[in-house]
Design an enzyme around this catalytic site. Structure first.
Site, PDB file in Angstrom:
ATOM      1  N   VAL A  68       0.856  -1.190   0.000  1.00 49.89           N
ATOM      2  CA  VAL A  68       0.000   0.000   0.000  1.00 49.89           C
ATOM      3  C   VAL A  68       0.892   1.239   0.000  1.00 49.89           C
ATOM      4  O   VAL A  68       1.874   1.303   0.736  1.00 49.89           O
ATOM      5  CB  VAL A  68      -0.901   0.026   1.261  1.00 49.89           C
ATOM      6  N   CYS A  69       0.542   2.227  -0.820  1.00 48.14           N
ATOM      7  CA  CYS A  69       1.215   3.525  -0.790  1.00 48.14           C
ATOM      8  C   CYS A  69       0.133   4.604  -0.740  1.00 48.14           C
ATOM      9  O   CYS A  69      -0.984   4.344  -0.319  1.00 48.14           O
ATOM     10  CB  CYS A  69       2.150   3.691  -1.998  1.00 48.14           C
ATOM     11  N   TYR A  70       0.444   5.812  -1.166  1.00 46.40           N
ATOM     12  CA  TYR A  70      -0.541   6.897  -1.126  1.00 46.40           C
ATOM     13  C   TYR A  70      -1.667   6.702  -2.138  1.00 46.40           C
ATOM     14  O   TYR A  70      -2.840   6.760  -1.790  1.00 46.40           O
ATOM     15  CB  TYR A  70       0.138   8.248  -1.393  1.00 46.40           C
TER      16      TYR A  70
ATOM     17  N   GLY B 173      -1.362   4.293  -5.050  1.00 47.94           N
ATOM     18  CA  GLY B 173      -1.267   3.077  -5.849  1.00 47.94           C
ATOM     19  C   GLY B 173      -0.225   3.135  -6.945  1.00 47.94           C
ATOM     20  O   GLY B 173      -0.235   2.291  -7.846  1.00 47.94           O
TER      21      GLY B 173
ATOM     22  N   PHE C 209      -3.785   4.046  -0.086  1.00 46.92           N
ATOM     23  CA  PHE C 209      -4.435   4.370   1.177  1.00 46.92           C
ATOM     24  C   PHE C 209      -5.409   5.535   1.029  1.00 46.92           C
ATOM     25  O   PHE C 209      -6.446   5.568   1.693  1.00 46.92           O
ATOM     26  CB  PHE C 209      -3.399   4.691   2.264  1.00 46.92           C
TER      27      PHE C 209
END
Length: 112
Positions: free
Chosen positions: A67-69, A71, A96
């Protein structure tokens, strides 16, 4: 020789996996302050310092979700992790930011 790859994962699918209590490893590569201010329950923060411990202690056979900010960065991290021998690696589409927008009640916040 084929390049190790990852798959894209939708928020709906991840939610179903979590609700079914399917075994998976969930890692969040955002910066530590962002992670502390909110993350998907059950996820652990992953950065250059914690990567060796993850590689040493995590089953290569269970799904690994990055998971990042939004995708985007997670795709690079997922490709790298696939190259480390993880059988099933996923990048969460929307990251996220989309998770928090759609499922604000399913955000865990670290307390100072």
């Amino acid at each position: 020789m084929a390049t190790p790859s990852f798959q894209h994962l939708t928020i709906d699918t991840l939610t179903a996996w979590i609700d079914a209590d399917d075994p998976l490893t969930l890692v969040d590569i955002r910066d530590p302050m962002s992670f502390a201010s909110g993350h998907i329950p059950g996820s652990r923060h992953l950065d250059n310092d914690s990567a060796p411990a993850l590689l040493e202690a995590t089953s290569r056979q269970q799904p690994l979700v990055v998971v990042c900010y939004h995708g985007h960065s997670s795709q690079q991290a997922a490709a790298w992790l696939a190259g480390q021998g993880f059988a099933e690696v996923y990048s969460l589409d929307g990251g996220f930011t989309e998770w928090e927008h759609r499922l604000p009640e399913r955000v865990e916040r670290s307390r100072p």
